[in-house]
Design a protein around this motif. Sequence first.
Motif, PDB file in Angstrom:
ATOM      1  N   ALA A  72     -69.349 -76.873  13.033  1.00  0.00           N
ATOM      2  CA  ALA A  72     -68.601 -75.727  12.722  1.00  0.00           C
ATOM      3  C   ALA A  72     -68.761 -75.181  11.110  1.00  0.00           C
ATOM      4  O   ALA A  72     -68.678 -73.913  10.997  1.00  0.00           O
ATOM      5  N   GLY A  73     -69.012 -76.296  10.458  1.00  0.00           N
ATOM      6  CA  GLY A  73     -69.101 -75.811   9.060  1.00  0.00           C
ATOM      7  C   GLY A  73     -70.547 -75.533   8.535  1.00  0.00           C
ATOM      8  O   GLY A  73     -70.691 -75.462   7.401  1.00  0.00           O
ATOM      9  N   HIS A  74     -71.548 -75.441   9.444  1.00  0.00           N
ATOM     10  CA  HIS A  74     -72.771 -75.097   8.998  1.00  0.00           C
ATOM     11  C   HIS A  74     -73.095 -73.679   8.644  1.00  0.00           C
ATOM     12  O   HIS A  74     -72.357 -72.941   9.649  1.00  0.00           O
ATOM     13  N   PRO A  75     -73.793 -73.264   7.813  1.00  0.00           N
ATOM     14  CA  PRO A  75     -73.782 -71.941   7.590  1.00  0.00           C
ATOM     15  C   PRO A  75     -74.442 -71.060   8.720  1.00  0.00           C
ATOM     16  O   PRO A  75     -74.084 -69.827   8.756  1.00  0.00           O
ATOM     17  N   SER A  76     -75.262 -71.694   9.329  1.00  0.00           N
ATOM     18  CA  SER A  76     -75.995 -70.983  10.578  1.00  0.00           C
ATOM     19  C   SER A  76     -75.212 -70.739  11.751  1.00  0.00           C
ATOM     20  O   SER A  76     -75.741 -70.004  12.261  1.00  0.00           O
ATOM     21  N   VAL A  77     -73.941 -71.196  11.904  1.00  0.00           N
ATOM     22  CA  VAL A  77     -72.959 -71.040  13.124  1.00  0.00           C
ATOM     23  C   VAL A  77     -72.086 -69.701  12.585  1.00  0.00           C
ATOM     24  O   VAL A  77     -71.531 -69.868  11.751  1.00  0.00           O
ATOM     25  N   THR A  78     -72.473 -68.931  13.545  1.00  0.00           N
ATOM     26  CA  THR A  78     -71.667 -67.616  13.189  1.00  0.00           C
ATOM     27  C   THR A  78     -70.118 -67.958  13.705  1.00  0.00           C
ATOM     28  O   THR A  78     -69.856 -68.579  14.438  1.00  0.00           O
ATOM     29  N   PRO A  79     -69.239 -67.274  13.133  1.00  0.00           N
ATOM     30  CA  PRO A  79     -67.549 -67.527  13.493  1.00  0.00           C
ATOM     31  C   PRO A  79     -67.493 -67.212  15.184  1.00  0.00           C
ATOM     32  O   PRO A  79     -66.499 -67.676  15.465  1.00  0.00           O
ATOM     33  N   GLU A  80     -68.160 -66.194  15.491  1.00  0.00           N
ATOM     34  CA  GLU A  80     -67.889 -66.100  17.018  1.00  0.00           C
ATOM     35  C   GLU A  80     -68.140 -67.129  17.976  1.00  0.00           C
ATOM     36  O   GLU A  80     -67.599 -67.408  19.045  1.00  0.00           O
ATOM     37  N   ARG A  81     -69.377 -67.876  17.641  1.00  0.00           N
ATOM     38  CA  ARG A  81     -69.785 -69.117  18.317  1.00  0.00           C
ATOM     39  C   ARG A  81     -68.834 -70.277  18.158  1.00  0.00           C
ATOM     40  O   ARG A  81     -68.388 -70.949  19.288  1.00  0.00           O
ATOM     41  N   ALA A  82     -68.239 -70.377  16.868  1.00  0.00           N
ATOM     42  CA  ALA A  82     -67.377 -71.331  16.686  1.00  0.00           C
ATOM     43  C   ALA A  82     -66.018 -71.029  17.475  1.00  0.00           C
ATOM     44  O   ALA A  82     -65.225 -71.903  18.084  1.00  0.00           O
ATOM     45  N   ALA A  83     -65.643 -69.676  17.367  1.00  0.00           N
ATOM     46  CA  ALA A  83     -64.524 -69.442  18.243  1.00  0.00           C
ATOM     47  C   ALA A  83     -64.424 -69.521  19.781  1.00  0.00           C
ATOM     48  O   ALA A  83     -63.546 -69.885  20.301  1.00  0.00           O
ATOM     49  N   ALA A  84     -65.660 -69.358  20.279  1.00  0.00           N
ATOM     50  CA  ALA A  84     -66.009 -69.532  21.718  1.00  0.00           C
ATOM     51  C   ALA A  84     -65.920 -71.016  22.226  1.00  0.00           C
ATOM     52  O   ALA A  84     -65.458 -71.322  23.275  1.00  0.00           O
ATOM     53  N   GLU A  85     -65.894 -71.879  21.072  1.00  0.00           N
ATOM     54  CA  GLU A  85     -65.767 -73.500  21.387  1.00  0.00           C
ATOM     55  C   GLU A  85     -64.552 -73.860  20.914  1.00  0.00           C
ATOM     56  O   GLU A  85     -64.192 -75.165  20.636  1.00  0.00           O
ATOM     57  N   ALA A  86     -63.494 -73.070  20.792  1.00  0.00           N
ATOM     58  CA  ALA A  86     -62.327 -73.396  20.036  1.00  0.00           C
ATOM     59  C   ALA A  86     -61.375 -74.405  20.841  1.00  0.00           C
ATOM     60  O   ALA A  86     -60.605 -75.198  20.481  1.00  0.00           O
ATOM     61  N   ASP A  87     -61.519 -74.400  22.180  1.00  0.00           N
ATOM     62  CA  ASP A  87     -60.708 -75.157  23.066  1.00  0.00           C
ATOM     63  C   ASP A  87     -61.082 -76.454  23.037  1.00  0.00           C
ATOM     64  O   ASP A  87     -60.293 -77.542  22.965  1.00  0.00           O
TER      65      ASP A  87
END
Length: 820
Positions: free
Chosen positions: A441-456
């Motif tokens: 999640a802290g990697h710069p290449s990961v977009t916020p949308e991808r991190a939000a999809a894995e929120a659960d």
Amino acid sequence: MDPIHRGPEEFGHDSKDSAEEAGRRRPSRDPLTPDFGQQTPQQVRMVTLVAGDLTLTVNPVDGSEVEPCPPGERPPAPVRRAPAARAARARAAAPPVPPGPPVLQLPLLRRDEERERLTRLLARGRSVRLTGPAGSGRTALLDAVAADCADFAPDGVVRLNGHKRTATDLLYALFDAVHDAPLHRPDRALLLETLRSTGAVVVLDDLELGGAALDELLDATPECAFLFAATPEVAAPGADSAIEEVFLTGLDRATSLDLLRRVVERQLTEEEANWAGDLWFESEGLPLRFVQAGALLRQRDQLRTDATAYDEYGYLENRPADAPPAPEAAGESEVPLPSLGEGAAPAALLASRLSDAARDTLRFAVALGGEVPHQAHLPALVGDTHADAALGELAGCGLLSPSGSRYRLAAGVLPQLAAAGYEDEAAERARAAAQHYAWWAGHPSVTPERAAAEADAIIAAMGRLVPGEGAGGTSAAVLLARSAAPAFAAGLHWGAWERALRVGQEAGRLAGEVAEEAYFHHELGVLALCTGHPDRARAELETAISMRGALADKSGAVAGRRALALVEDRAGGGPAAAEAGAFEASPPLGVPAVVPVSMTSAFADTAVVPRQEPVTAPVPVPAPAAGGGKGAARGGPLALIGGARRNLVAAGAGVLLAGVLGTVVTLGLTSSSDPQGGAGTSTEQEVPDDDSIYDSDVETGEPADGPSTSEAPSGSASSSASVTPSATGSESAPAGGVSPSATSSAPDTPSSPGSPSSPRATESSVKPTSTSPTPTKSAGSPTPTPPETESPSPGETDPEEPDPDEPGTPEQASDSPSGA
């Protein structure tokens, strides 16, 4: 050719470039000699978005910063998505297709009546709630109805998932599905205004809302028709809500056997048919149970099949010596049918016949509370490069069910696996998942949308670690929350942002990481400010500022003070005004305000601020609360800040004047070297009979014979002033430089108003001269005092003053400096 140092003939480089390349040697990899050279700075994702009328800058280092959005930088009005854009977004939000063999697609059996009724009600614009037990096929029926209602509404069909979602989360999810507003989160007013004109068929699966929350969702979207899917355990809608109820039951026996044949892809034997009939009676015809029963029969068929029967090329006969042994075929009697209990709860038996990667995936899912990680994370978590294929195995066995854009364990699978021992190492696996997600999640290449999809899954990993049974679990949860929370905020998934912050704050408290706890308090305050909760924002920000101040975190404290100043500005004044419930503006220039002054200083018992008459109606400023609240805590000198600047200057001037007068009077009382005498000269200062008294009391620095020009005003002021010095001695010296011995011994015999001075003090004050002083009238008039300024004497003040023109009696002369 040297493989390390290239020569000039290699790759077209000349000798000059070769020399430069040789000068740049690779640093040593020896851990005992670390590289102290220039390091590459770590990249930090900083996103700026607009939330209502505020500009939010997500800063993962010191904390998010918020400021008012300038009018010229506000985003335009939200734009509706085109049908093609909505279709592309729907495909992106669908669960990923598992790798490996395609999963068997089963038809919808014996649901035509419910399907037609739901379609008919939605065509009329009615909202419907489909209620059925877990595993009854609600999701499959929703898919079929959504396909039938594609052209009913101008904004099409919107698919949402209500798993762990509030009414506010669903409203913003609907807004994002219909409108295109990148990096813009509208406030509540704009959100409701936009959704009032939204016309769509909203298909909401896994609903967890009921009662007033569901009514709020319906009232905000009057032009939408909802199709809810919920279990009987969810609260029912309100009595006044116009929602149709449709109940979904299990399949009959014939349909259940037909479904089982389709899953097995062959005809059932008589023994299997009888076993399926008993299973139908036990499971009440739930389709999920027959899908899992079909998976059990397929695994039984694979175990009974001879592996060498289909070996056309003789691989198993001529295999290498180190190859694993070939599976032996089992007879029909060695693989019996599952028992009725295993058929009703088949998760443990199904998992035992899967691959190692699939079983490890199930263990991670159990550790995460039923949340299955995305297939892209499985190779890193499991440690197998082909672990992503395990998702296809689990989906084909009926152990998974789609949930939004991800997969979860099917209904009833989690408790079955926990009972089978898959939860034994849950804490270790949750910690491994947390460490992986923190890096990802802290990697710069990961977009916020991808991190939000894995929120659960991320929040589930933190929730497992927060109790902190294992070593380092809470620290891993803090690290994960610190990495994932900014991504959730930038991805506009603020429901997950709040949950991550609260879990991280609790984890930081348990782990004793004060700096991280202060960061989470700051983020919670910023979130409350952006969502319109100023009281909560003030409490969180004040906590963060105090904790960062204790840690000497200057940059973090500055960010917190800026946010707190914005909270006070939007709340309408300072804390006192906020507690009073109304904002009291400062009066115009020149108009004083009535300010309750409560000061504690060295002159608190003597200094009195003069009362001023206002020109116009005064503007009241609320006083601090008597109960000891925040207003009471901010008493003392800080209470002056709430008034006008004129009152502040007047109060300061009064305190300064009282201090000056007290100093002058003290000097006048302790200084008795006035050879000229004055109106207040005591007649008791006579030459004693014994001149030896001065030998031990009077030191060097005798007063001059002639009068001093600066002593007459001092004596006059001391005789006219009605201030009694403190009983504790004074350090001020007389004008002549004599150090009076009576002042140092004054604490033993404190003087009181109206009592004459001791003879010892009187005799040792002035050394007699050959010429007796003649009482003369003072040339200078007494120093005037302000008319409203009261005497700073702690005792009662005699309103009558002696006339300086008349000679006073000894008693009057001795009482005048101390008791007047």
